[in-house]
Design a protein around this motif. Structure first.
Motif, PDB file in Angstrom:
ATOM      1  N   PRO A 127       0.640  -1.181   0.166  1.00  0.00           N
ATOM      2  CA  PRO A 127      -0.219  -0.022  -0.023  1.00  0.00           C
ATOM      3  C   PRO A 127       1.060   1.270  -0.004  1.00  0.00           C
ATOM      4  CG  PRO A 127      -0.812  -1.701   1.757  1.00  0.00           C
ATOM      5  CD  PRO A 127       0.614  -2.034   1.262  1.00  0.00           C
ATOM      6  N   ILE A 128       0.267   2.315  -0.470  1.00  0.00           N
ATOM      7  CA  ILE A 128       1.022   3.526  -0.520  1.00  0.00           C
ATOM      8  C   ILE A 128       0.274   4.891   0.125  1.00  0.00           C
ATOM      9  CG2 ILE A 128       1.693   5.276  -2.163  1.00  0.00           C
ATOM     10  CD1 ILE A 128       1.810   3.275  -4.407  1.00  0.00           C
ATOM     11  N   VAL A 129       0.962   5.207   1.148  1.00  0.00           N
ATOM     12  CA  VAL A 129       0.358   6.517   1.795  1.00  0.00           C
ATOM     13  C   VAL A 129       1.063   7.765   1.408  1.00  0.00           C
ATOM     14  CG1 VAL A 129      -0.077   7.426   4.030  1.00  0.00           C
ATOM     15  CG2 VAL A 129      -0.081   5.011   3.829  1.00  0.00           C
ATOM     16  N   VAL A 130       0.397   8.671   0.686  1.00  0.00           N
ATOM     17  CA  VAL A 130       1.037   9.836   0.298  1.00  0.00           C
ATOM     18  C   VAL A 130       0.685  10.903   1.525  1.00  0.00           C
ATOM     19  CG1 VAL A 130       0.931  11.757  -1.372  1.00  0.00           C
ATOM     20  CG2 VAL A 130       0.613   9.543  -2.140  1.00  0.00           C
ATOM     21  N   CYS A 131       1.808  11.513   1.999  1.00  0.00           N
ATOM     22  CA  CYS A 131       1.519  12.290   3.205  1.00  0.00           C
ATOM     23  C   CYS A 131       2.067  13.601   3.106  1.00  0.00           C
ATOM     24  CB  CYS A 131       2.289  11.563   4.370  1.00  0.00           C
ATOM     25  SG  CYS A 131       2.128  12.016   6.111  1.00  0.00           S
ATOM     26  N   THR A 132       1.293  14.637   2.840  1.00  0.00           N
ATOM     27  CA  THR A 132       1.532  15.892   2.524  1.00  0.00           C
ATOM     28  C   THR A 132       0.905  17.014   2.959  1.00  0.00           C
ATOM     29  OG1 THR A 132       1.795  17.319   0.435  1.00  0.00           O
ATOM     30  CG2 THR A 132       0.022  15.751   0.645  1.00  0.00           C
ATOM     31  N   GLY A 133       1.685  18.226   3.115  1.00  0.00           N
ATOM     32  CA  GLY A 133       0.889  19.422   3.541  1.00  0.00           C
ATOM     33  C   GLY A 133      -0.186  20.065   2.648  1.00  0.00           C
ATOM     34  N   GLN A 134      -0.301  19.504   1.459  1.00  0.00           N
ATOM     35  CA  GLN A 134      -1.046  20.093   0.327  1.00  0.00           C
ATOM     36  C   GLN A 134      -2.333  19.795   0.566  1.00  0.00           C
ATOM     37  OE1 GLN A 134       0.271  19.922  -3.645  1.00  0.00           O
ATOM     38  NE2 GLN A 134       2.188  19.179  -3.022  1.00  0.00           N
ATOM     39  N   THR A 135      -3.320  20.578  -0.143  1.00  0.00           N
ATOM     40  CA  THR A 135      -4.654  20.186   0.042  1.00  0.00           C
ATOM     41  C   THR A 135      -4.983  18.838  -0.602  1.00  0.00           C
ATOM     42  OG1 THR A 135      -5.265  21.405  -2.094  1.00  0.00           O
ATOM     43  CG2 THR A 135      -5.137  22.929  -0.078  1.00  0.00           C
ATOM     44  N   LEU A 136      -6.236  18.284  -0.393  1.00  0.00           N
ATOM     45  CA  LEU A 136      -6.570  17.047  -0.804  1.00  0.00           C
ATOM     46  C   LEU A 136      -6.682  17.310  -2.335  1.00  0.00           C
ATOM     47  CD1 LEU A 136      -7.653  14.239  -0.875  1.00  0.00           C
ATOM     48  CD2 LEU A 136      -9.826  15.124   0.008  1.00  0.00           C
ATOM     49  N   VAL A 167      -7.925  12.289   6.228  1.00  0.00           N
ATOM     50  CA  VAL A 167      -7.138  11.115   5.392  1.00  0.00           C
ATOM     51  C   VAL A 167      -8.175  10.799   4.414  1.00  0.00           C
ATOM     52  CG1 VAL A 167      -6.653   8.841   5.611  1.00  0.00           C
ATOM     53  CG2 VAL A 167      -5.931  10.470   7.376  1.00  0.00           C
ATOM     54  N   PHE A 168      -7.681  10.524   3.319  1.00  0.00           N
ATOM     55  CA  PHE A 168      -8.654  10.183   2.160  1.00  0.00           C
ATOM     56  C   PHE A 168      -8.247   8.913   1.495  1.00  0.00           C
ATOM     57  CE2 PHE A 168      -9.648  10.527  -2.567  1.00  0.00           C
ATOM     58  CZ  PHE A 168     -11.008  10.399  -2.598  1.00  0.00           C
ATOM     59  N   THR A 169      -8.835   7.838   1.605  1.00  0.00           N
ATOM     60  CA  THR A 169      -8.835   6.488   1.174  1.00  0.00           C
ATOM     61  C   THR A 169      -9.763   5.888   0.140  1.00  0.00           C
ATOM     62  OG1 THR A 169      -7.715   6.242   3.357  1.00  0.00           O
ATOM     63  CG2 THR A 169      -7.669   4.429   1.962  1.00  0.00           C
ATOM     64  N   PRO A 170      -9.822   6.093  -0.928  1.00  0.00           N
ATOM     65  CA  PRO A 170     -10.637   5.694  -1.755  1.00  0.00           C
ATOM     66  C   PRO A 170     -11.122   4.327  -1.875  1.00  0.00           C
ATOM     67  CG  PRO A 170      -9.480   7.360  -2.983  1.00  0.00           C
ATOM     68  CD  PRO A 170      -8.758   6.938  -1.704  1.00  0.00           C
ATOM     69  N   VAL A 319       1.738  12.070  11.956  1.00  0.00           N
ATOM     70  CA  VAL A 319       1.872  10.823  12.600  1.00  0.00           C
ATOM     71  C   VAL A 319       0.200  10.477  12.819  1.00  0.00           C
ATOM     72  CG1 VAL A 319       1.958   9.828  14.929  1.00  0.00           C
ATOM     73  CG2 VAL A 319       3.982  11.191  13.678  1.00  0.00           C
ATOM     74  N   ALA A 320      -0.370  11.412  13.371  1.00  0.00           N
ATOM     75  CA  ALA A 320      -2.049  10.916  13.467  1.00  0.00           C
ATOM     76  C   ALA A 320      -2.587  10.669  11.983  1.00  0.00           C
ATOM     77  CB  ALA A 320      -2.746  12.403  13.829  1.00  0.00           C
ATOM     78  N   GLY A 321      -2.214  11.529  10.999  1.00  0.00           N
ATOM     79  CA  GLY A 321      -2.624  11.143   9.854  1.00  0.00           C
ATOM     80  C   GLY A 321      -2.346   9.706   9.220  1.00  0.00           C
ATOM     81  N   VAL A 322      -1.089   9.371   9.460  1.00  0.00           N
ATOM     82  CA  VAL A 322      -0.389   8.103   9.098  1.00  0.00           C
ATOM     83  C   VAL A 322      -0.923   6.721   9.760  1.00  0.00           C
ATOM     84  CG1 VAL A 322       1.576   6.747   8.959  1.00  0.00           C
ATOM     85  CG2 VAL A 322       1.637   8.951   7.914  1.00  0.00           C
ATOM     86  N   LYS A 343      10.420  19.047   9.177  1.00  0.00           N
ATOM     87  CA  LYS A 343      10.228  18.669  10.514  1.00  0.00           C
ATOM     88  C   LYS A 343       8.993  17.840  10.651  1.00  0.00           C
ATOM     89  CE  LYS A 343      10.430  23.260  11.266  1.00  0.00           C
ATOM     90  NZ  LYS A 343      10.341  24.539  11.661  1.00  0.00           N
ATOM     91  N   SER A 344       8.072  18.238   9.969  1.00  0.00           N
ATOM     92  CA  SER A 344       6.621  17.442   9.990  1.00  0.00           C
ATOM     93  C   SER A 344       6.783  15.796   9.703  1.00  0.00           C
ATOM     94  CB  SER A 344       5.534  17.816   9.171  1.00  0.00           C
ATOM     95  OG  SER A 344       5.869  18.081   7.870  1.00  0.00           O
ATOM     96  N   ASP A 345       7.886  15.825   8.602  1.00  0.00           N
ATOM     97  CA  ASP A 345       8.042  14.260   8.260  1.00  0.00           C
ATOM     98  C   ASP A 345       9.098  13.648   9.139  1.00  0.00           C
ATOM     99  OD1 ASP A 345       6.805  14.549   5.545  1.00  0.00           O
ATOM    100  OD2 ASP A 345       8.454  16.035   4.926  1.00  0.00           O
ATOM    101  N   LEU A 346       9.679  14.556   9.879  1.00  0.00           N
ATOM    102  CA  LEU A 346      10.691  13.719  11.050  1.00  0.00           C
ATOM    103  C   LEU A 346       9.885  13.252  12.134  1.00  0.00           C
ATOM    104  CD1 LEU A 346      13.503  13.543  12.366  1.00  0.00           C
ATOM    105  CD2 LEU A 346      13.353  15.674  13.295  1.00  0.00           C
ATOM    106  N   ARG A 347       8.792  13.879  12.503  1.00  0.00           N
ATOM    107  CA  ARG A 347       7.995  13.218  13.395  1.00  0.00           C
ATOM    108  C   ARG A 347       7.567  11.743  13.115  1.00  0.00           C
ATOM    109  NH1 ARG A 347       3.629  18.065  14.883  1.00  0.00           N
ATOM    110  NH2 ARG A 347       5.451  19.634  15.473  1.00  0.00           N
ATOM    111  N   VAL A 348       7.285  11.491  11.794  1.00  0.00           N
ATOM    112  CA  VAL A 348       6.689  10.409  11.529  1.00  0.00           C
ATOM    113  C   VAL A 348       7.842   9.171  11.380  1.00  0.00           C
ATOM    114  CG1 VAL A 348       5.624   8.724   9.475  1.00  0.00           C
ATOM    115  CG2 VAL A 348       4.914  11.310   9.732  1.00  0.00           C
TER     116      VAL A 348
END
Length: 404
Positions: A127-136, A167-170, A319-322, A343-348
């Motif tokens: 599975p692939i989790v794309v984790c970004t600060g961008q809009t959906l 979190v959006f998971t079609p 982290v909460a999103g992942v 820095k937000s990726d570092l938490r993950v």
């Protein structure tokens, strides 16, 4: 040492560079309406099959696939990772900007090689989790364009957007879209409603003219109307960061502007430097009001030099999103490849390390702490725009694990 000896022999005995070149050509050759080009592709495909069969006859299918996709260095790195962790990667957790793509290295497009490798992992049930600060909407757009509508809506792809607010998971029914920010209480949500409503109308003229509000569902993000990282962008984002401290003070009844600035200045050296440069930092002995601190503990002011000034909720990070995405995807025992630069990726990455839940990789231009973390754990630091190198290494890791 038997596997290491086998790799040494394989990469000495066969022209794996040519084999890999044929594999890349067959995989990445663009579709064309030309009979001559199609015949050329078919000839290359036949040659690839013959070369792969020769390697498979000598060393087996696992090593043949590994040689066709990974360089010698990538293969040995993969074997080191397998020897250390003794398990394959079973989910990808990927930041996008300056990770999969780079304004400086890939013209801000995800390279075709990287997109293809993601489809290979998908075909191998990772599975692939794309984790970004961008809009959906932004993320959905470029994912469908790059990976195709069928893959994105396969049920095995999840998007953590706005750095963890949703979190959006079609393909997962009522769990397809989870709005994590709706789980926050009113004390926090009221802060964001106030800041969002006032951020541009009340902004100083240079911030109002020099910034735009990113179209987030929840986070409040000011982006520069100048080239990211330029002198003008740095100046306006610095001012925007100071301005956001004023808005937060207005939004939190118990807080003064000095409370907000003292609080975030003590926790983020970059924000402290911005406040110092604008003579806006309160005295070091300033005591933050306890009631104000209780709310500020739940709010995050984020500063990205020349790129963004942002207000987010501490309870809603990547982290909460992942973890929410993994729950929807049904990944109960994750061992993730976490790729990111900020820095937000570092938490993950730290969450993965603390829970023995994965490995971290970062581009060489990542923020210092992120790069240091990747170097100190498994050494997976790659050149700008070369995310495919890490994906090839992890592909090799998984093949070694499958063939054990």
């Amino acid at each position: 040492m038997e596997r290491y000896d086998t790799l040494y022999a394989l990469y000495e005995a066969f022209d794996v560079d040519t084999l890999r070149a044929y594999q890349d050509f067959v995989d990445l050759f663009p579709p064309v309406d030309s009979r001559v080009a199609l015949e050329y592709w078919e000839e290359a495909s036949d040659e690839l099959a013959e070369r792969t069969d020769r390697v498979a006859d000598a060393y087996g299918e696992t090593y043949a696939a590994l040689a066709a996709h990974a360089t010698r260095e990538q293969a040995f790195t993969a074997l080191d990772l397998y020897s250390k962790h003794d398990r394959p990667v079973n989910v990808l957790v990927l930041d996008v900007d300056e990770t999969l793509r780079s304004a400086g290295g890939t013209d801000n497009e995800i390279p075709r090689e990287t997109l293809h490798l993601l489809t290979v992992f998908h075909e191998n049930d990772v599975p692939i989790v794309v984790c970004t600060g961008q809009t959906l909407e932004n993320v959905k757009g470029f994912l469908i364009q790059g990976l195709g509508n069928e893959l994105v809506h396969s049920g095995d792809v999840s998007v953590v957007y706005e750095a963890g607010t949703g979190v959006f998971t079609p393909g997962h029914g009522p769990d397809t879209k989870r709005l994590l920010y709706e789980e926050l209480d009113d004390d926090v949500r009221d802060v964001f409603d106030y800041v969002r409503g006032r951020v541009l109308p009340d902004a100083p003229e240079d911030v109002r003219r020099g910034c735009h509000l990113q179209g987030n569902e929840f986070n409040v993000t000011l982006k520069p109307n100048y080239e990211t990282g330029s002198e003008d962008a740095v100046a306006v984002i610095d001012h925007a960061t100071v301005y956001l401290t004023e808005l937060l003070a207005d939004a939190i009844p118990a807080a003064s502007t000095d409370d907000v600035r003292a609080y975030f200045g003590a926790r983020d050296p970059e924000i402290a430097a911005v406040l110092d440069a604008r003579d806006a930092r309160p005295p070091a002995d300033h005591d933050v009001d306890s009631a104000a601190e209780a709310v500020l503990d739940r709010v995050q002011l984020a500063y990205y030099e020349g790129d963004a000034a942002e207000v987010t909720a501490n309870e809603l990070d990547k982290v909460a999103g992942v973890t929410a995405a993994l729950d929807v995807l049904g990944v109960a025992d994750p061992f993730a490849l976490v790729m990111g630069d900020s820095k937000s990726d570092l938490r993950v990455m730290e969450w993965a390390e603390d829970n023995d839940a994965g490995i971290a990789a970062a581009p060489d231009h990542a923020s210092e702490r992120v790069r240091e973390h990747a170097e100190s754990t498994d050494g997976l630091v790659y050149d700008r725009g070369a995310a495919g190198d890490v994906l090839r290494t992890v592909y090799a890791l998984n093949r070694l694990a499958d063939g054990s």
